[in-house]
Scaffold this motif. Structure first.
Motif, mmCIF file in Angstrom:
data_model
loop_
_atom_site.group_PDB
_atom_site.id
_atom_site.type_symbol
_atom_site.label_atom_id
_atom_site.label_comp_id
_atom_site.label_asym_id
_atom_site.label_seq_id
_atom_site.Cartn_x
_atom_site.Cartn_y
_atom_site.Cartn_z
ATOM 1 N N PHE A 1 -2.421 -7.326 2.108
ATOM 2 C CA PHE A 1 -1.607 -6.104 2.069
ATOM 3 C C PHE A 1 -1.055 -5.837 3.469
ATOM 4 C CE2 PHE A 1 -4.412 -5.478 -1.579
ATOM 5 C CZ PHE A 1 -3.524 -5.026 -2.546
ATOM 6 N N ASN A 2 0.203 -6.190 3.669
ATOM 7 C CA ASN A 2 0.796 -5.989 4.996
ATOM 8 C C ASN A 2 2.050 -5.133 4.952
ATOM 9 O OD1 ASN A 2 2.486 -7.764 3.742
ATOM 10 N ND2 ASN A 2 2.273 -9.425 5.254
ATOM 11 N N ARG A 3 2.300 -4.486 3.816
ATOM 12 C CA ARG A 3 3.445 -3.576 3.701
ATOM 13 C C ARG A 3 2.922 -2.192 3.315
ATOM 14 N NH1 ARG A 3 7.828 -6.631 4.076
ATOM 15 N NH2 ARG A 3 7.621 -8.847 3.529
ATOM 16 N N PHE A 4 3.241 -1.213 4.135
ATOM 17 C CA PHE A 4 2.733 0.140 3.934
ATOM 18 C C PHE A 4 3.896 1.110 3.778
ATOM 19 C CE2 PHE A 4 -0.580 -2.239 5.927
ATOM 20 C CZ PHE A 4 -1.774 -1.694 5.486
ATOM 21 N N LEU A 5 3.895 1.853 2.689
ATOM 22 C CA LEU A 5 4.916 2.888 2.464
ATOM 23 C C LEU A 5 4.209 4.241 2.399
ATOM 24 C CD1 LEU A 5 6.513 0.299 1.526
ATOM 25 C CD2 LEU A 5 7.703 1.802 -0.067
ATOM 26 N N HIS A 6 4.617 5.135 3.275
ATOM 27 C CA HIS A 6 4.025 6.476 3.296
ATOM 28 C C HIS A 6 4.939 7.456 2.571
ATOM 29 C CE1 HIS A 6 1.960 10.069 4.523
ATOM 30 N NE2 HIS A 6 3.051 10.528 5.101
ATOM 31 N N PHE A 7 4.370 8.247 1.686
ATOM 32 C CA PHE A 7 5.110 9.218 0.885
ATOM 33 C C PHE A 7 4.827 10.619 1.438
ATOM 34 C CE2 PHE A 7 5.097 5.492 -1.579
ATOM 35 C CZ PHE A 7 6.068 5.575 -2.566
ATOM 36 N N GLU A 8 5.854 11.204 2.054
ATOM 37 C CA GLU A 8 5.711 12.532 2.637
ATOM 38 C C GLU A 8 5.604 13.601 1.546
ATOM 39 O OE1 GLU A 8 5.443 13.361 5.732
ATOM 40 O OE2 GLU A 8 6.067 11.565 6.834
ATOM 41 N N ASP A 9 4.935 14.713 1.883
ATOM 42 C CA ASP A 9 4.920 15.856 0.978
ATOM 43 C C ASP A 9 6.322 16.440 0.887
ATOM 44 O OD1 ASP A 9 2.144 15.776 0.497
ATOM 45 O OD2 ASP A 9 1.756 16.853 2.370
ATOM 46 N N VAL B 1 0.866 -1.180 0.000
ATOM 47 C CA VAL B 1 0.000 0.000 0.000
ATOM 48 C C VAL B 1 0.901 1.228 0.000
ATOM 49 C CG1 VAL B 1 -1.723 1.330 1.266
ATOM 50 C CG2 VAL B 1 -1.873 -1.164 1.208
ATOM 51 N N PHE B 2 0.729 2.090 -0.994
ATOM 52 C CA PHE B 2 1.438 3.359 -1.060
ATOM 53 C C PHE B 2 0.449 4.460 -0.689
ATOM 54 C CE2 PHE B 2 4.891 2.239 -4.462
ATOM 55 C CZ PHE B 2 5.393 1.280 -3.596
#
Length: 369
Positions: A259-267, A136-137
């Motif tokens: 879905f057990n991998r989460f990547l957060h994309f900062e502003d 999950v992005f």
């Protein structure tokens, strides 16, 4: 397959033929008017519509080849040859070259190490747990989600996880049809195209319809089945805003378990946005005057009050294009235009793009001081 299902499939195939031909003609029109896109040397994480970052010449940076029209009835689909694996060191260097994304880069490196050790344990006959690579992005638009998804597809291909390493990007419209029974067919077609690579679902939460007769759930069920059936040669990445993606994943036990991998994309920060702008200048052979740099930084900060609506790297592209329009208006009024004039972006160009009057040189010098 009964007659009704066969009829639905034929109708869907005919619609896809029309869509493919239309897209082909539009691409040809774009090339006729504007010429082939340049392959820039510098990469900036943006989505593909989003002024996507420049991929390496080996596999990206080229316009998509138009798909061959499909005919209805029995047919044999041409099999595309998988590109040769790239060097992992080159892919990691490309990752490091992107502006910002520090947390994402760290997670990608961790994932690469995890896969490599998992493969070494298998090679040495040691027990291994199932390795789920579906992700999950989450983050605002223009923060590089599509870019990193494309890079991950190539990394997994190089590591031998995926047989082809292509990225297939879809959204709700690319998966959900308007009639009973057609959504499953449409979703299966997208999955088949993504086999051997990554299926990237943008704004995946839109598949959760609010009405009881929404066909989004049918698309979700079809994707979940494909993730199970093709676990060895398909990675699914679901992307969208933070809170909406969190609610979407936890709304369905099937999604939550896969879905057990989460990547957060900062502003991007204002300084990072300025670096992206300067990269665009370098890529397009433009020179930003020293006195204009501070004005561009302020312009970007002002426009980026709401990162979601500004679009981060996409917003930088829009600001850049507005400044180019101002430059064109200025040069059109000159009697003679030199090569240096064509490359120079001035403080007056930036102010004009903001709809502000030009300032006297003394005023600009005072602000710089």
């Amino acid at each position: 397959m009964d007659k009704k299902d066969k009829k639905d499939e034929i109708i869907l195939q005919q619609l896809e033929v029309i869509q493919t031909l239309t897209e082909h003609n539009l691409r040809r029109m774009g090339t006729d008017f504007w010429g082939s896109p340049l392959t820039p040397e510098v990469k900036t994480p943006e989505a593909p519509s989003q002024g996507a970052p420049t991929p390496p010449a080996s596999s990206q940076g080229k316009p998509d080849a138009p798909e061959a029209p499909q005919t209805t009835g029995a047919r044999t689909e041409p099999q595309e040859e998988a590109p040769p694996p790239e060097k992992l060191e080159d892919l990691q260097k490309e990752l490091d070259g992107y502006i910002g994304l520090a947390a994402v880069k760290k997670e990608v490196r961790n994932l690469i190490d995890l896969v490599k050790v998992h493969q070494l344990r298998e090679k040495n006959g040691l027990p291994v747990t199932d390795l789920s690579l579906h992700m999950v992005f989450s983050g605002s638009p223009g923060t590089g989600k599509t870019t990193i998804a494309r890079l991950m597809a190539r990394i997994f291909h190089t590591l031998g996880i995926l047989s082809k390493g292509q990225l297939v990007e879809v959204d709700r419209a690319g998966l959900v049809a308007g009639y009973v029974g057609q959504t499953a067919l449409k979703t299966k077609k997208a999955v088949e195209k993504a086999l051997g690579g990554v299926l990237f679902i943008d704004e995946a939460y839109a598949l959760n319809g609010s009405s009881g007769n929404d066909f989004g759930q049918e698309a979700i069920d079809t994707i979940l089945k494909a993730m199970e059936d093709h676990r060895d040669d398909l990675v699914v990445i679901a992307a969208g805003y933070d809170d909406l993606m969190d609610r979407f994943i936890h709304s369905n036990p099937g999604l939550e378990s896969r879905f057990n991998r989460f990547l957060h994309f900062e502003d991007y920060s204002p300084e990072e946005l300025l670096e992206i702008f300067k990269m665009r200048c370098n890529k397009g052979c433009y020179a930003l005057e020293e006195e204009a740099e501070g004005l561009v930084r302020d312009f970007l900060r002002e426009e980026n009050q709401d990162p979601a609506s500004f679009g981060n790297a996409r917003g930088v592209r829009n600001v850049f294009e507005r400044i180019l329009v101002s430059q064109a208006n200025r040069l059109a009024g000159q009697e003679a235009v030199t090569r240096e004039d064509l490359m120079k972006l001035t403080a007056a160009d930036v102010l004009a793009a903001q709809g502000r009057p030009p300032r006297e040189p003394e005023a600009l010098a005072g602000e710089e001081a």
